[in-house]
Design an enzyme around this catalytic site. Sequence first.
Site, PDB file in Angstrom:
ATOM      1  N   TRP A  76      55.286  47.415  -6.614  1.00 61.24           N
ATOM      2  CA  TRP A  76      54.664  46.766  -7.774  1.00 61.24           C
ATOM      3  C   TRP A  76      55.078  47.486  -9.050  1.00 61.24           C
ATOM      4  O   TRP A  76      55.203  48.707  -9.085  1.00 61.24           O
ATOM      5  CB  TRP A  76      53.140  46.773  -7.644  1.00 61.24           C
ATOM      6  CG  TRP A  76      52.571  45.480  -7.149  1.00 61.24           C
ATOM      7  CD1 TRP A  76      51.957  44.520  -7.877  1.00 61.24           C
ATOM      8  CD2 TRP A  76      52.571  45.002  -5.797  1.00 61.24           C
ATOM      9  NE1 TRP A  76      51.574  43.465  -7.072  1.00 61.24           N
ATOM     10  CE2 TRP A  76      51.940  43.739  -5.794  1.00 61.24           C
ATOM     11  CE3 TRP A  76      53.047  45.514  -4.589  1.00 61.24           C
ATOM     12  CZ2 TRP A  76      51.765  42.991  -4.630  1.00 61.24           C
ATOM     13  CZ3 TRP A  76      52.888  44.773  -3.438  1.00 61.24           C
ATOM     14  CH2 TRP A  76      52.252  43.526  -3.465  1.00 61.24           C
ATOM     15  N   TRP A  78      53.804  48.001 -12.489  1.00 64.23           N
ATOM     16  CA  TRP A  78      53.110  49.050 -13.233  1.00 64.23           C
ATOM     17  C   TRP A  78      52.560  50.112 -12.305  1.00 64.23           C
ATOM     18  O   TRP A  78      52.394  51.259 -12.706  1.00 64.23           O
ATOM     19  CB  TRP A  78      52.083  48.487 -14.198  1.00 64.23           C
ATOM     20  CG  TRP A  78      50.766  47.955 -13.737  1.00 64.23           C
ATOM     21  CD1 TRP A  78      50.468  47.312 -12.581  1.00 64.23           C
ATOM     22  CD2 TRP A  78      49.541  48.023 -14.497  1.00 64.23           C
ATOM     23  NE1 TRP A  78      49.139  46.951 -12.576  1.00 64.23           N
ATOM     24  CE2 TRP A  78      48.538  47.375 -13.734  1.00 64.23           C
ATOM     25  CE3 TRP A  78      49.198  48.540 -15.740  1.00 64.23           C
ATOM     26  CZ2 TRP A  78      47.224  47.245 -14.170  1.00 64.23           C
ATOM     27  CZ3 TRP A  78      47.881  48.406 -16.172  1.00 64.23           C
ATOM     28  CH2 TRP A  78      46.914  47.776 -15.395  1.00 64.23           C
ATOM     29  N   ASP A  79      52.332  49.771 -11.031  1.00 65.57           N
ATOM     30  CA  ASP A  79      51.986  50.802 -10.054  1.00 65.57           C
ATOM     31  C   ASP A  79      53.064  51.874 -10.000  1.00 65.57           C
ATOM     32  O   ASP A  79      52.764  53.071 -10.010  1.00 65.57           O
ATOM     33  CB  ASP A  79      51.815  50.183  -8.667  1.00 65.57           C
ATOM     34  CG  ASP A  79      50.601  49.300  -8.549  1.00 65.57           C
ATOM     35  OD1 ASP A  79      49.629  49.705  -7.898  1.00 65.57           O
ATOM     36  OD2 ASP A  79      50.617  48.179  -9.110  1.00 65.57           O
ATOM     37  N   TYR A 126      52.086  39.467   3.096  1.00 66.40           N
ATOM     38  CA  TYR A 126      51.548  39.382   1.737  1.00 66.40           C
ATOM     39  C   TYR A 126      51.821  37.995   1.183  1.00 66.40           C
ATOM     40  O   TYR A 126      52.879  37.411   1.417  1.00 66.40           O
ATOM     41  CB  TYR A 126      52.186  40.441   0.817  1.00 66.40           C
ATOM     42  CG  TYR A 126      51.584  40.407  -0.578  1.00 66.40           C
ATOM     43  CD1 TYR A 126      50.368  41.018  -0.825  1.00 66.40           C
ATOM     44  CD2 TYR A 126      52.211  39.716  -1.604  1.00 66.40           C
ATOM     45  CE1 TYR A 126      49.778  40.946  -2.078  1.00 66.40           C
ATOM     46  CE2 TYR A 126      51.621  39.636  -2.866  1.00 66.40           C
ATOM     47  CZ  TYR A 126      50.410  40.247  -3.095  1.00 66.40           C
ATOM     48  OH  TYR A 126      49.829  40.167  -4.325  1.00 66.40           O
ATOM     49  N   GLN A 155      54.418  42.614 -15.389  1.00 64.40           N
ATOM     50  CA  GLN A 155      53.200  43.400 -15.502  1.00 64.40           C
ATOM     51  C   GLN A 155      53.280  44.275 -16.747  1.00 64.40           C
ATOM     52  O   GLN A 155      54.332  44.330 -17.404  1.00 64.40           O
ATOM     53  CB  GLN A 155      52.973  44.249 -14.239  1.00 64.40           C
ATOM     54  CG  GLN A 155      52.289  43.479 -13.120  1.00 64.40           C
ATOM     55  CD  GLN A 155      51.844  44.366 -11.982  1.00 64.40           C
ATOM     56  OE1 GLN A 155      52.516  45.311 -11.604  1.00 64.40           O
ATOM     57  NE2 GLN A 155      50.687  44.048 -11.399  1.00 64.40           N
ATOM     58  N   GLY A 215      47.602  42.589 -15.159  1.00 65.44           N
ATOM     59  CA  GLY A 215      47.264  43.642 -14.216  1.00 65.44           C
ATOM     60  C   GLY A 215      45.801  43.659 -13.810  1.00 65.44           C
ATOM     61  O   GLY A 215      45.459  44.139 -12.735  1.00 65.44           O
ATOM     62  N   ASP A 217      43.624  41.393 -12.734  1.00 67.54           N
ATOM     63  CA  ASP A 217      43.803  40.020 -12.271  1.00 67.54           C
ATOM     64  C   ASP A 217      42.573  39.126 -12.405  1.00 67.54           C
ATOM     65  O   ASP A 217      42.661  37.977 -12.812  1.00 67.54           O
ATOM     66  CB  ASP A 217      44.207  40.013 -10.796  1.00 67.54           C
ATOM     67  CG  ASP A 217      45.358  40.941 -10.487  1.00 67.54           C
ATOM     68  OD1 ASP A 217      45.817  41.646 -11.395  1.00 67.54           O
ATOM     69  OD2 ASP A 217      45.788  40.964  -9.331  1.00 67.54           O
ATOM     70  N   ARG A 250      36.838  40.557  -3.501  1.00 75.02           N
ATOM     71  CA  ARG A 250      38.107  39.963  -3.898  1.00 75.02           C
ATOM     72  C   ARG A 250      37.867  38.724  -4.758  1.00 75.02           C
ATOM     73  O   ARG A 250      36.757  38.208  -4.842  1.00 75.02           O
ATOM     74  CB  ARG A 250      38.921  39.566  -2.646  1.00 75.02           C
ATOM     75  CG  ARG A 250      39.154  40.687  -1.648  1.00 75.02           C
ATOM     76  CD  ARG A 250      40.035  41.774  -2.184  1.00 75.02           C
ATOM     77  NE  ARG A 250      41.362  41.268  -2.505  1.00 75.02           N
ATOM     78  CZ  ARG A 250      42.309  41.975  -3.114  1.00 75.02           C
ATOM     79  NH1 ARG A 250      42.077  43.203  -3.495  1.00 75.02           N
ATOM     80  NH2 ARG A 250      43.487  41.441  -3.368  1.00 75.02           N
ATOM     81  N   TRP A 402      38.051  43.834 -10.548  1.00 79.16           N
ATOM     82  CA  TRP A 402      38.180  43.800 -12.001  1.00 79.16           C
ATOM     83  C   TRP A 402      37.012  43.123 -12.729  1.00 79.16           C
ATOM     84  O   TRP A 402      37.102  42.866 -13.920  1.00 79.16           O
ATOM     85  CB  TRP A 402      39.502  43.139 -12.436  1.00 79.16           C
ATOM     86  CG  TRP A 402      40.697  43.987 -12.122  1.00 79.16           C
ATOM     87  CD1 TRP A 402      41.630  43.757 -11.141  1.00 79.16           C
ATOM     88  CD2 TRP A 402      41.095  45.211 -12.751  1.00 79.16           C
ATOM     89  NE1 TRP A 402      42.575  44.762 -11.133  1.00 79.16           N
ATOM     90  CE2 TRP A 402      42.271  45.665 -12.110  1.00 79.16           C
ATOM     91  CE3 TRP A 402      40.574  45.967 -13.806  1.00 79.16           C
ATOM     92  CZ2 TRP A 402      42.938  46.839 -12.485  1.00 79.16           C
ATOM     93  CZ3 TRP A 402      41.230  47.133 -14.176  1.00 79.16           C
ATOM     94  CH2 TRP A 402      42.399  47.554 -13.526  1.00 79.16           C
ATOM     95  N   GLU A 445      41.133  52.482  -4.137  1.00 81.56           N
ATOM     96  CA  GLU A 445      41.752  51.595  -5.120  1.00 81.56           C
ATOM     97  C   GLU A 445      40.874  51.496  -6.369  1.00 81.56           C
ATOM     98  O   GLU A 445      41.365  51.563  -7.498  1.00 81.56           O
ATOM     99  CB  GLU A 445      41.946  50.220  -4.489  1.00 81.56           C
ATOM    100  CG  GLU A 445      42.684  49.217  -5.337  1.00 81.56           C
ATOM    101  CD  GLU A 445      42.886  47.891  -4.619  1.00 81.56           C
ATOM    102  OE1 GLU A 445      43.532  47.005  -5.211  1.00 81.56           O
ATOM    103  OE2 GLU A 445      42.413  47.736  -3.469  1.00 81.56           O
TER     104      GLU A 445
END
Length: 497
Positions: A76, A78-79, A126, A155, A215, A217, A250, A402, A445
């Site tokens: 990913w 920005w990860d 995924y 991102q 980012g 989400d 989620r 988020w 996370e």
Amino acid sequence: MDRTSQLTACAPEREIAYDPPAPAAPDPSGLSGPSGLSGLSGPAAASLRTRAAQVLAANWTGSSTVPSRSLYPHQWSWDSAFVAIGLRHLSPLRAQTELETLLAAQWGDGRVPHIVFNPSVPLDAYFPSPDFWRSSTAGRAAGAPRTVQTSGIVQPPVHALAVWLVHRADPVLSRARGFLARAYPRLAAWHRYLLHRRDLGGGGLASVVHPWEQGMDNSPCWDLPLSRVTPAPARSFRRADLGHGAAEDRPTDLDYGRYVRLAADYRDAGYADGGGEFAVEDPAFNALLIASERALARIAEELGAPGAARRGRAERLTAALVERLWEPASGMFLCRDLRGGGLLPERGVSGLVPLLLPELPPDVAGALVRTLRGPHFGLGRSTALVPSYDLLGEAFDPHRYWRGPAWFNTSWLLERGLRTHGERERADALRAAVPALAGATGFAEYVDPYTGEACGATGFSWTAALALDLLHERRGPTVSHTATGAFDTSDKGGDRQ
């Protein structure tokens, strides 16, 4: 010597640009939050460093680092930038490789895709998978690479800042490998893409065309613009994320259907910018672009080119950010919905991230600090890390993605922002809280902002990397006097040979 021992062995003492000095003493003010978190030192810090290094070693694929082996099995964007910022303290070479792998997947139009897919990972591991994005065919007109499969969205642009920090971790190695010389044209093209192709509002700021691009989400900031999007039918996609995380943590199926619809429409339009239903100017995305413009100026100067034009652009972008997204009544920056025609009223952590910027007007910076500490975010009072959304908001949920939980990368950014604007005690408290909570939760996370309970995946790469960065010991006078914030604002570098 095993791999973890190699990574945790002490590196030679050297000056690290942009890094703040370590706290001089434990914080006596009680600002470390409701959990009584304090700084780590001695054996406890060494143990945490070793555990963080083990997470990064376990998630390393040979050329990049996955965010999580179970939930996010690819690279990913920005990860990887945040991972490289932590990796530079363990292995500058691996940190350089991390960023080089990502930039090698850049499209011809300059965009850096938000996912670079590992072809050895099964398609059903995924979603959306490579066969959904169809980058090499649907993205042909935009210059998508033919030899690697990627997504078609982007991102936040943390990459130039990460490249510069990684260079300063070992300038001799970087120069020997030509790291900056190879990265600079790719980073310059990336910024051109954002500043020209993504200035959809005409005010100088970059826009995001999908919530995944920003980012954060599932933020409530997106609820209003997403409400206009007809969701894709539930039968048209399969959510792999629910096999690895609790459904209540989620995004809902309805929101996910809207994400899929936006992504499919963007793909079917050949990834052309400007025509979609969703276009938002986001404060954090643009603040990170400004931060990276400043870093790109330093990179240019290291390569013997002038950096004044990029510094001037960063100043103009900061002024545009204040003009277009600052909301005095809210005491923070808000998102601007370009399709709905106005500022979105929700208070998300994105609106605090511009505290990173050293050229913010003092009254704006002061208001952001008050908002960060006030009832809407509660930092140092009811929360130890910064919640992702307004504690008093109707949509607040302490566990859902988020919509309230605290994330380690945003707290890392705000630690830098507080320090940039002279809030040393509060920055020190946040600097202590990030690694302490990271270690206590198995490098989660994200966490419940009130209790610190782990949510989402554990063994999460950027959590481990940023804990490492904040644990890194700065040794005495080797730290630049000017390097007390997110940026070194001096015009000259100071790295030792």
